[in-house]
Design a protein around this motif. Structure first.
Motif, PDB file in Angstrom:
ATOM      1  N   VAL A 100      -5.065 -28.323  -1.214  1.00  0.00           N
ATOM      2  CA  VAL A 100      -6.238 -28.867  -0.537  1.00  0.00           C
ATOM      3  C   VAL A 100      -6.210 -28.422   0.924  1.00  0.00           C
ATOM      4  N   GLY A 101      -7.224 -27.682   1.329  1.00  0.00           N
ATOM      5  CA  GLY A 101      -7.341 -27.236   2.718  1.00  0.00           C
ATOM      6  C   GLY A 101      -6.137 -26.480   3.231  1.00  0.00           C
ATOM      7  N   PRO A 102      -5.662 -25.451   2.510  1.00  0.00           N
ATOM      8  CA  PRO A 102      -4.464 -24.735   2.969  1.00  0.00           C
ATOM      9  C   PRO A 102      -4.692 -24.007   4.292  1.00  0.00           C
ATOM     10  N   GLN A 103      -3.678 -24.050   5.148  1.00  0.00           N
ATOM     11  CA  GLN A 103      -3.699 -23.283   6.391  1.00  0.00           C
ATOM     12  C   GLN A 103      -2.698 -22.133   6.242  1.00  0.00           C
ATOM     13  N   VAL A 104      -3.208 -20.905   6.345  1.00  0.00           N
ATOM     14  CA  VAL A 104      -2.419 -19.716   6.020  1.00  0.00           C
ATOM     15  C   VAL A 104      -2.306 -18.822   7.252  1.00  0.00           C
ATOM     16  N   SER A 105      -1.107 -18.304   7.476  1.00  0.00           N
ATOM     17  CA  SER A 105      -0.868 -17.327   8.549  1.00  0.00           C
ATOM     18  C   SER A 105      -0.217 -16.095   7.937  1.00  0.00           C
ATOM     19  N   VAL A 106      -0.786 -14.911   8.226  1.00  0.00           N
ATOM     20  CA  VAL A 106      -0.248 -13.640   7.728  1.00  0.00           C
ATOM     21  C   VAL A 106       0.015 -12.729   8.919  1.00  0.00           C
ATOM     22  N   ASN A 107       1.233 -12.196   9.001  1.00  0.00           N
ATOM     23  CA  ASN A 107       1.595 -11.262  10.072  1.00  0.00           C
ATOM     24  C   ASN A 107       2.253 -10.023   9.483  1.00  0.00           C
ATOM     25  N   VAL A 108       1.942  -8.876  10.067  1.00  0.00           N
ATOM     26  CA  VAL A 108       2.599  -7.623   9.673  1.00  0.00           C
ATOM     27  C   VAL A 108       3.910  -7.533  10.449  1.00  0.00           C
ATOM     28  N   THR A 109       5.032  -7.478   9.727  1.00  0.00           N
ATOM     29  CA  THR A 109       6.333  -7.408  10.391  1.00  0.00           C
ATOM     30  C   THR A 109       6.928  -6.006  10.355  1.00  0.00           C
ATOM     31  N   GLU A 110       6.504  -5.158   9.415  1.00  0.00           N
ATOM     32  CA  GLU A 110       6.943  -3.762   9.392  1.00  0.00           C
ATOM     33  C   GLU A 110       5.755  -2.883   9.004  1.00  0.00           C
ATOM     34  N   TYR A 111       5.496  -1.872   9.842  1.00  0.00           N
ATOM     35  CA  TYR A 111       4.360  -0.980   9.603  1.00  0.00           C
ATOM     36  C   TYR A 111       4.822   0.256   8.836  1.00  0.00           C
ATOM     37  N   ASN A 112       5.408   0.067   7.664  1.00  0.00           N
ATOM     38  CA  ASN A 112       5.947   1.200   6.921  1.00  0.00           C
ATOM     39  C   ASN A 112       4.873   2.147   6.412  1.00  0.00           C
ATOM     40  N   ASN A 113       3.640   1.678   6.406  1.00  0.00           N
ATOM     41  CA  ASN A 113       2.537   2.537   5.981  1.00  0.00           C
ATOM     42  C   ASN A 113       2.089   3.467   7.108  1.00  0.00           C
ATOM     43  N   LYS A 114       2.465   3.158   8.334  1.00  0.00           N
ATOM     44  CA  LYS A 114       2.048   3.942   9.482  1.00  0.00           C
ATOM     45  C   LYS A 114       3.260   4.623  10.109  1.00  0.00           C
ATOM     46  N   LYS A 115       3.072   5.840  10.531  1.00  0.00           N
ATOM     47  CA  LYS A 115       4.160   6.601  11.116  1.00  0.00           C
ATOM     48  C   LYS A 115       3.784   7.067  12.512  1.00  0.00           C
ATOM     49  N   VAL A 116       4.796   7.484  13.254  1.00  0.00           N
ATOM     50  CA  VAL A 116       4.592   8.146  14.536  1.00  0.00           C
ATOM     51  C   VAL A 116       5.380   9.448  14.508  1.00  0.00           C
ATOM     52  N   PHE A 117       5.001  10.372  15.367  1.00  0.00           N
ATOM     53  CA  PHE A 117       5.593  11.705  15.350  1.00  0.00           C
ATOM     54  C   PHE A 117       6.215  11.986  16.715  1.00  0.00           C
TER      55      PHE A 117
END
Length: 285
Positions: A100-117
């Motif tokens: 009932v009335g859930p409060q949800v928090s989502v955070n990205v902790t590792e950006y393994n889908n994104k890279k840097v060069f």
């Protein structure tokens, strides 16, 4: 009287707390990762928190098909969605007969889908996984640190649209992109303003040290690392000084200017430029 003094103490303490709290909260907000518009993909790790339901809190990894599994719900499609969008999806699904009335928090902790060069004067150049809130010094550390040939600057090429093709961009092809120049001398001295936050698909180039060349009658002829503001006298000194046969008064600088080679007669206190060639001739006597 004792009770009054105690009451005054608590009132003063509470007032001070109220005064300083907003500034502290503002500082904390500024330091948070800028993930609001980040689109999630395979390999990314998400931390999900359901308030007042600790048994449902967990860290999940987005599978190659772009989904993750969650209790009661099953598979949730995460690819190409932001953390805020996934929060809304979880709220909607958990509200459907589970909570009932859930409060949800989502955070990205590792950006393994994104890279840097990372290229240039680091021990292990190449592509690296972007982690949450990653900064330049952390990336350079992952790459084994600088080589001994490290120059004075770092150039970051950043796409205005996040470089969705996820491929490196050469500096000469960076028209229309954001160019960020970092002073590596200040970075290594601990200047926090130079330790920039890395963005997905940044192309980062660590410059090589600039050189000058000293030839002729010096004790150690060859290449010397260029330093800004270096004079002819200092360059000769770094080459070990002149030999007994050196004609210091007849030194010449050979310099490329707009593709043309020019020869200059300098004074000992004149400054030199990167790639200059200092010629120290032999004395006639």
């Amino acid at each position: 009287m004792k009770k009054k003094r105690l009451l005054c103490y608590y009132l003063v303490t509470w007032a001070a707390f109220c005064v300083f709290l907003p500034g502290a909260a503002f500082t904390e907000v500024k330091q948070q990762p800028q993930t609001k518009d980040y689109t999630i993909g395979p390999g990314d790790r998400l931390t999900i928190q359901i308030w007042d339901h600790d048994d449902l809190n967990r860290t999940v990894e987005v599978a190659p098909d772009g989904t993750f599994s969650f209790p009661f719900i099953g598979k949730v499609q995460a690819s190409d969605k932001t953390a805020f969008m996934i929060e809304n999806i979880l709220v909607e699904k958990l509200s459907n007969g589970f909570l009932v009335g859930p409060q949800v928090s989502v955070n990205v902790t590792e950006y393994n889908n994104k890279k840097v060069f990372l290229f240039g004067e680091v021990v292990r150049p190449g592509s690296y996984v972007l982690r949450s809130n990653m900064r330049l010094l952390e990336l350079i550390s992952d790459a084994g640190g600088f080589t001994v040939n490290r120059g004075p600057t770092c150039t970051v090429v950043r796409s205005p649209n996040g470089n969705v093709d996820a491929k490196p961009i050469a500096i000469e092809d960076a028209t229309g992109h954001e160019i960020i120049t970092v002073n590596l001398t200040q970075l290594t001295k601990g200047n926090p303003g130079e330790n920039i936050r890395i963005a997905p698909n940044d192309s980062i180039y660590i410059s090589a040290a600039e050189r000058i060349f000293v030839t002729g009658e010096v004790k150690r002829p060859g290449e010397i690392e260029y330093r800004e503001g270096m004079t002819v006298r200092q360059a000769i000194s770094m080459a070990g000084g002149g030999t007994p046969k050196a004609a210091i008064g007849r030194i010449r600088i050979v310099r490329m200017d707009d593709g043309k080679e020019t020869e200059i007669k300098p004074s000992p206190g004149d400054t030199i430029l990167p790639n200059d060639i200092l010629k120290v001739p032999e004395s006639y006597f």
